[in-house]
Structure formats: structure tokens, C-alpha cells
Design a protein around this motif. Structure first.
Motif, PDB file in Angstrom:
ATOM      1  N   ALA A   1      -5.166  -2.613  -1.592  1.00  0.00           N
ATOM      2  CA  ALA A   1      -6.191  -2.047  -0.706  1.00  0.00           C
ATOM      3  C   ALA A   1      -7.422  -2.936  -0.693  1.00  0.00           C
ATOM      4  O   ALA A   1      -8.004  -3.199   0.371  1.00  0.00           O
TER       5      ALA A   1
ATOM      6  N   PHE B   1      -0.088   6.712  -6.732  1.00  0.00           N
ATOM      7  CA  PHE B   1      -1.530   6.535  -6.849  1.00  0.00           C
ATOM      8  C   PHE B   1      -2.149   7.422  -7.916  1.00  0.00           C
ATOM      9  O   PHE B   1      -3.050   7.025  -8.644  1.00  0.00           O
TER      10      PHE B   1
ATOM     11  N   VAL C   1      -6.158   3.863   4.158  1.00  0.00           N
ATOM     12  CA  VAL C   1      -6.642   3.599   2.800  1.00  0.00           C
ATOM     13  C   VAL C   1      -7.727   4.609   2.450  1.00  0.00           C
ATOM     14  O   VAL C   1      -7.707   5.240   1.386  1.00  0.00           O
TER      15      VAL C   1
ATOM     16  N   GLN D   1      -1.845   0.174  -8.651  1.00  0.00           N
ATOM     17  CA  GLN D   1      -0.828  -0.307  -7.717  1.00  0.00           C
ATOM     18  C   GLN D   1      -1.264  -0.183  -6.269  1.00  0.00           C
ATOM     19  O   GLN D   1      -0.762  -0.875  -5.403  1.00  0.00           O
ATOM     20  N   MET D   2      -2.178   0.734  -5.999  1.00  0.00           N
ATOM     21  CA  MET D   2      -2.683   0.796  -4.635  1.00  0.00           C
ATOM     22  C   MET D   2      -4.046   0.122  -4.510  1.00  0.00           C
ATOM     23  O   MET D   2      -4.358  -0.463  -3.488  1.00  0.00           O
TER      24      MET D   2
ATOM     25  N   LEU E   1       0.835  -1.205   0.000  1.00  0.00           N
ATOM     26  CA  LEU E   1       0.000   0.000   0.000  1.00  0.00           C
ATOM     27  C   LEU E   1       0.866   1.249   0.000  1.00  0.00           C
ATOM     28  O   LEU E   1       0.584   2.213  -0.702  1.00  0.00           O
ATOM     29  N   ASN E   2       1.920   1.195   0.789  1.00  0.00           N
ATOM     30  CA  ASN E   2       2.813   2.346   0.872  1.00  0.00           C
ATOM     31  C   ASN E   2       3.467   2.617  -0.481  1.00  0.00           C
ATOM     32  O   ASN E   2       3.502   3.754  -0.959  1.00  0.00           O
TER      33      ASN E   2
ATOM     34  N   GLY F   1       2.294   1.678  -3.372  1.00  0.00           N
ATOM     35  CA  GLY F   1       1.253   2.058  -4.313  1.00  0.00           C
ATOM     36  C   GLY F   1       0.797   3.488  -4.126  1.00  0.00           C
ATOM     37  O   GLY F   1       0.493   4.190  -5.092  1.00  0.00           O
ATOM     38  N   GLN F   2       0.802   3.928  -2.868  1.00  0.00           N
ATOM     39  CA  GLN F   2       0.310   5.268  -2.581  1.00  0.00           C
ATOM     40  C   GLN F   2       1.162   6.330  -3.278  1.00  0.00           C
ATOM     41  O   GLN F   2       0.660   7.358  -3.714  1.00  0.00           O
TER      42      GLN F   2
END
Lengths: 340, 309
Positions: free
Chosen positions: A313, A302, B145, A308-309, A295-296, A298-299
Motif C-alpha cells: 500500500a 490484514f 486502500v 503484508q498489506m 494488496l489483495n 495482504g488484505q
């Protein structure tokens, strides 16, 4: 009174004796505690769906040790940041194209990839297959959560049982310890422990376990206080049973529903903490991956490469939702009184 | 009551003392000094700098100095920002954090009560199903998220609200929503369970038998009695918001202590890490104390003084 009713012997007919032999018999088989709970759980459709989803995720995540479409750590800079491409699917988002500078281009052509190159969920900034990395990350996340919960269970149950069983000043002292730990925000404890132990899978597991056992210990203690007043415990004591044997034979079976329910609520919170810490940057470190680190990563991209996130997620959220629904279902199944 | 208060405050101070001690010695276990470019400095220069930070004294003296400093709101000097007292870092950053925290608490709890109550009143209907789904989503989807999604879709794509930084009220909206999601879901679930219990009780039956209107029963009898236990979850909700604030402030670049905490961790700024730990613990302990006292005042059946029997 004169008219006697005449009842000739042949108006009576003896019944077949064998028919009544089992009039006292209980037709349905005896259900054990677990069978009974399972019977109730089965009626709860959403809990069953959640359970099936969890089983699928577990099988996929742990099955990826043996089978994974690509090596999750194989770097392939030539194919970096490729969007998802499914063979034979033409929908935007799954056909290997992405919008760049206002126009949709085929990223696979641009990267010089052949027609037979497919990445189901695309690749990350180093050209690693995102699908394989998600499988791998899910495996690490689930491992951390399950191991942390197991440690938490072992420690919390022992602590709670001991505290409740002993009573008196020992109980009082042990409860003060719990109160002190509980008045420090969990996250702060976890962060301090991770700093001291150096970030990594091991320390994150220990930190999560260390900070979450208090709830379990309190629940177990409260229940133990009640259980130890029961007659069967008194009987066992009178017969000279040792405390350890009473704990295993009489207390633990009666505590099992609390333990199971609490465990199912601890796992998602452990998953959350792991993802949280990895997202902040003090959890699992590269080249290992977890849902939080994915997630990190991908963020950061984003805005341009949302897939990618999105995929990590979605996986994280679905696992959390499934665990929470399943835990709710289990609570209702094991403890029907609490519901309505 | 006074006796109870004194006892609680004594425990609070004891806990605080333990927290300070444990964090202090944990930080001493860690490697790292305030020195930059250590190789380039001569030993005497190094000694001078360490002396400036009070690191040349024996550990027990450093400990005593630290403890007495904490009670004067003096947490030493930051390693990260030269000559910046940690207490200044914290006091200048606590405002935004508190504002976000309070807003998130309000935005979480009040709609949570309404939604939870609606779910209980319309039990086993589509209303109930919707509230259950919403609360499960709120509990399950991690706040960070949600924060990134809000930032991208509402801030960037739609351009309705600023994506980051700290200015007027409009800057607080997105982080508040992201922070409030999980307290909202917790409250809604909690209220629903409580209210279902209350609605089944005898005095509700009596109120209905008296001929009170449906909403009169719900407002005067059911809702009021379901609200009392909400006080008990304020503590856990506060923890929830504190946890969330670390990453939410980071994502939205809010100059709060959560953001500072993350930065200090990543730069090994030990004095700041210790100070934030202590501040967080104090805030949580005070919230827990206040809720316990409030609970006793609101619900006279709970005699906090009668703990002995």
C-alpha cells in the motif's frame, strides 16, 4: 550668443570600437523549449523530489530483473508469514517478532529459521519474500501503466490530429464516436474488454489503453483546430507541404507540451486501474504479481499480519503521489500561464 | 432549448442502443452457459435448460428479444441465482448504491469547496500548503486502500462504527468516507484553481475598491463565480464514485449493484453483467445531460442553443 563654447578636439576621446561590437548581443544563450521548461521545473522543489523518487522506484523495480534479494516466485512454506526482520535492528516490527494471542513471539524461532535468515519486509502466506515480490509487482504495474499510456498516446494523438485537421463531417463523426465512448463508465469498458480478452497482462494493458485515449484525443483535437489557423501552417500549405509533413514538422512540436502533461497524468491513472482490477480479482493472475494482487493478498491477512498489506500500500501510494506531484510540476513548467 | 434537449436525448438513446448492442455481442463471444454439472445432464435436459434461458434461438432473435426487453426493464434471468430475474436483482440492490453515491457526492463536494476556497484565499501560506497536500493524498491514495485501513482502524480497533454489512445510517459512514475521498480532493483542487483566477479578476478589484468587507467580497463575488464551473466536474465525479463503489461495496459487504457487478464478473453471470453495464451507462448519461442543462441555466453566458455559431 557671443560666448561660444570652445571645445578643443582633445577633450574628446574616441571610445574603443571593439567594446561596442556586441552591444546588441544577447548575453544568455537561447533556450530551447525543453531547456526553458527544465529551468522552470528545477525551481519546483517538490516536483524534483517526486522525480527523484520515481527514478529510484523505476531503477529498483526494473533493476530487480538482474538483482533481487530472493526469487519472487520461490515458495518456501516453512518460512510462511514471517514478519520483517532487519539484521541488528531491535525495534518491534522490524525484529522478526509478532504479537500472537496477546504475547509477542519470535516468529523466526518458531519457524525454525537460523539466525542468518532475514526477510527485509517479511514473507507472504507461501513463504515468498515480500520485498522481492513488491519489486516484481511494481515492475509489472509500471510496465502495464507505461505500455498502456504509450498505446493511448499513439492512438489518441493520431485520432485527435486527424479529426482536428480534417474538420467537417469527418471531425463531427469522429467526435460523436468519442462522445459515445466517454458516456460509458471507463471501468465498465475495461471490465468488458478484459472478460472478452481473458484476464492477463496483455488484455489489461489493451483495456486501459482503449478506455483512456479519448481525453488525449479531445485535447489534441482542440489544439489542432487552433493551430491549423496559424500563419505558419498556411505558409507551409501554400508552399505545397504534404499534410503528414505538416503534422510532424509543425503541429506535433507545438502539441508536445500538451502531450507530455497529459501523459504524465495518464500514467498514474493507469497504475490505479491496474491495481484496482487486480485487487478485485480480474487483473493480473497468479503466479504473476502486481501491486494490486499483493494488496489483495495482504488484505486477507490484514488483521493479523498488517505488514503484508502496509508495504504494498505504501509503495503504491508513494508512486501515485510522486507521479501526481511531478505531473503538476510539469504542467506548471510547460504551461506557465495556467499557474496563477 | 427544446431543440437542444431533443437532440441530446436522441444522442442519449443512440448511445444507449450502441452500448446494448456492443455488450450483447461481446457477451455472446464468451464461453460459458447457465448449466451446472454439464457432464451429468443428458442432451435433452441440457436443451430444456438452455431453452428456459432463451438460448436455443438464433443469435439475431435473442438480440431482438433482449433489446425490446431492456426497454421494458427486463434483462432476462440471472445465470448465478436460479429463477432470479436480473431486473429484480438490480432494483433490490440499487437503493444502497444510490444512497452511498449521493452521500459520497455531498461529503466530497461541499467540504471540497470549503477547503479549496480556503486554499485560494490564503494562497501561498501554510493553509494553502496543507490543502494542497491533503488533496494530493486524496487523489493518490486508492480508495480501496483507504477503505481497508478505515475498516481496520476505525471499525475493528477502535470499534466506533460497524465494519461491514448494511443496517442503519451508521453502516454507511465508513464506505461513504472511503468513496468521498477522491471526489473531495478533485473538488478542492478544482475550486482552488478557479478561485485563484477569480480573485485576480477586475470585478473583485472593483468590489474591494467599493469598500466591501473581505469576506463579503469572497462570499458574494469570488465564491459564487467559482462555483459555476463545479457543475462541469459533477459528471467525472459521478464516474469516480461509480468506479469506487464496485470495490468499496465489496469490502464493506454493502448489498449494492457495485458488489453485484464484481460477483457477477467472478461467476460469469453474463445477463447480470450486461444489465449492470447498461444501468451504469444510463446513470452516467443522465448525470451528464443534467449537468449540461444546469450549466446553461446557471451561467447565461453559455448558450447551449447557440452551438451553431
Amino acid at each position: 550668443m557671443a560666448d561660444e563654447v570652445k571645445l578643443p578636439a582633445d577633450s574628446f576621446e574616441p571610445l574603443d570600437k571593439s567594446k561596442h561590437l556586441d552591444s546588441e548581443k544577447i548575453a544568455a544563450p537561447n533556450l530551447t523549449f525543453l531547456q526553458d521548461a527544465w529551468r522552470r521545473l528545477r525551481k519546483n522543489k517538490s516536483a524534483i523530489i517526486a522525480m527523484v523518487i520515481l527514478i529510484i522506484f523505476f531503477i529498483m523495480a526494473f533493476g530487480s530483473v538482474f538483482f533481487s534479494p530472493h526469487n519472487p516466485n520461490a515458495v518456501n512454506p516453512q518460512y510462511a508469514n514471517l514478519p520483517p526482520k532487519w539484521p541488528g535492528v531491535g525495534i518491534n516490527g522490524l525484529n522478526g517478532t509478532l504479537v500472537q494471542a496477546g504475547s509477542r513471539i519470535n516468529a523466526y524461532h518458531a519457524a525454525g529459521a537460523g539466525a542468518n535468515v532475514h526477510y527485509w519486509l517479511g514473507t507472504d502466506y507461501l513463504g515468498r519474500d515480500l520485498f522481492s515480490r513488491i519489486l516484481y509487482g511494481t515492475r509489472i504495474s509500471l510496465t502495464v501503466a507505461v505500455v498502456a499510456t504509450a498505446v493511448d498516446l499513439l492512438f489518441g494523438v493520431t485520432f485527435g490530429l486527424f479529426s482536428g485537421w480534417k474538420g467537417g463531417w469527418i471531425d463531427n463523426f469522429m467526435q460523436r464516436i468519442i462522445e459515445i465512448i466517454m458516456s460509458i463508465p471507463t471501468l465498465v469498458v475495461v471490465v468488458l474488454l478484459i472478460l472478452v480478452l481473458k484476464p492477463g497482462m496483455m488484455s489489461i494493458t489493451i483495456a486501459i489503453a482503449f478506455s483512456s485515449w479519448t481525453t488525449m484525443a479531445r485535447l489534441i483535437r482542440a489544439q489542432t483546430l487552433e493551430l491549423k489557423e496559424q500563419e505558419y501552417v498556411l505558409a507551409a500549405k501554400t508552399l505545397g507541404e504534404s499534410s503528414i509533413k505538416i503534422a510532424f514538422k509543425h503541429l506535433l512540436p507545438n502539441l508536445s507540451s500538451i502531450i507530455i502533461i497529459q501523459t504524465m497524468f495518464t500514467i498514474p491513472s493507469a497504475i490505479f486501474f491496474e491495481a484496482f482490477l487486480s485487487f478485485v480479482g480480474i487483473g493480473i493472475s497468479s503466479p504473476k504479481a502486481s501491486l494490486g494482487t499483493l494488496l489483495n493478498d495482504g488484505q486477507k491477512n490484514f488483521q493479523f499480519l498488517p505488514y503484508q498489506m502496509w508495504y504494498p500500500a505504501i509503495v503504491l501510494s508513494v508512486i501515485m503521489i510522486a507521479f501526481n506531484i511531478f505531473a503538476d510540476g510539469l504542467r506548471d513548467a510547460f504551461d506557465p500561464q495556467t499557474k496563477e | 432549448m427544446a431543440k437542444y434537449l431533443i437532440k441530446r436525448i436522441f444522442y442519449l438513446l443512440l448511445t444507449l442502443f450502441i452500448v446494448i448492442t456492443v455488450t450483447f455481442f461481446m457477451m455472446k463471444l464468451l464461453p460459458g452457459t447457465p448449466l451446472q454439472n454439464q457432464q451429468k445432464l443428458s442432451p435433452s435436459q441440457q436443451h430444456l435448460i438452455l431453452k428456459q434461458y432463451g438460448l436455443t434461438k438464433p443469435v439475431w432473435q435473442q438480440y431482438l428479444i433482449y433489446v425490446s426487453g431492456v426497454f421494458h426493464f427486463n434483462f432476462g434471468t440471472s445465470f448465478q441465482f436460479s429463477d432470479q430475474p436480473v431486473s429484480y436483482l438490480i432494483s433490490s440492490r440499487i437503493g444502497p448504491s444510490l444512497q452511498l453515491g449521493v452521500q459520497a457526492m455531498i461529503l466530497g463536494v461541499i467540504p471540497g469547496i470549503v477547503v479549496g476556497a480556503l486554499g485560494a484565499i490564503r494562497k501561498n501560506t501554510w493553509v494553502d500548503a496543507t490543502t494542497t497536500i491533503v488533496s494530493i493524498l486524496g487523489i493518490s491514495i486508492p480508495s480501496f486502500v483507504l477503505a481497508v485501513l478505515l475498516q481496520y482502524y476505525i471499525g475493528l480497533k477502535l470499534g466506533w462504527l460497524p465494519i461491514a454489512d448494511w443496517g442503519g445510517f451508521s453502516y454507511t459512514i465508513l464506505p461513504t468516507i472511503a468513496l468521498a475521498a477522491s471526489p473531495f480532493a478533485d473538488t478542492a483542487r478544482f475550486i482552488r484553481t478557479e478561485m485563484v483566477d477569480v480573485l485576480n479578476s477586475d470585478y473583485i478589484e472593483l468590489a474591494r475598491a467599493k469598500g466591501l468587507s473581505k469576506w463579503g467580497v469572497i462570499y458574494h463575488h469570488a465564491l459564487r463565480n467559482s462555483l459555476i464551473p463545479v457543475v462541469t466536474i459533477v459528471g467525472p465525479l459521478a464516474v469516480n464514485i461509480m468506479t469506487g463503489s464496485m470495490v468499496i461495496e465489496n469490502i464493506f459487504s454493502v448489498p449494492g449493484i457495485g458488489d453485484q457487478f464484481v460477483k457477477s464478473i467472478l461467476t460469469n453471470d453474463y445477463p447480470t453483467i450486461m444489465a449492470v453495464t447498461i444501468v451504469y451507462s444510463v446513470m452516467l448519461m443522465v448525470v451528464l445531460l443534467i449537468t449540461d442543462i444546469l450549466y446553461g441555466i446557471i451561467d447565461p453566458r453559455i448558450r447551449i442553443t447557440g452551438e451553431s455559431n
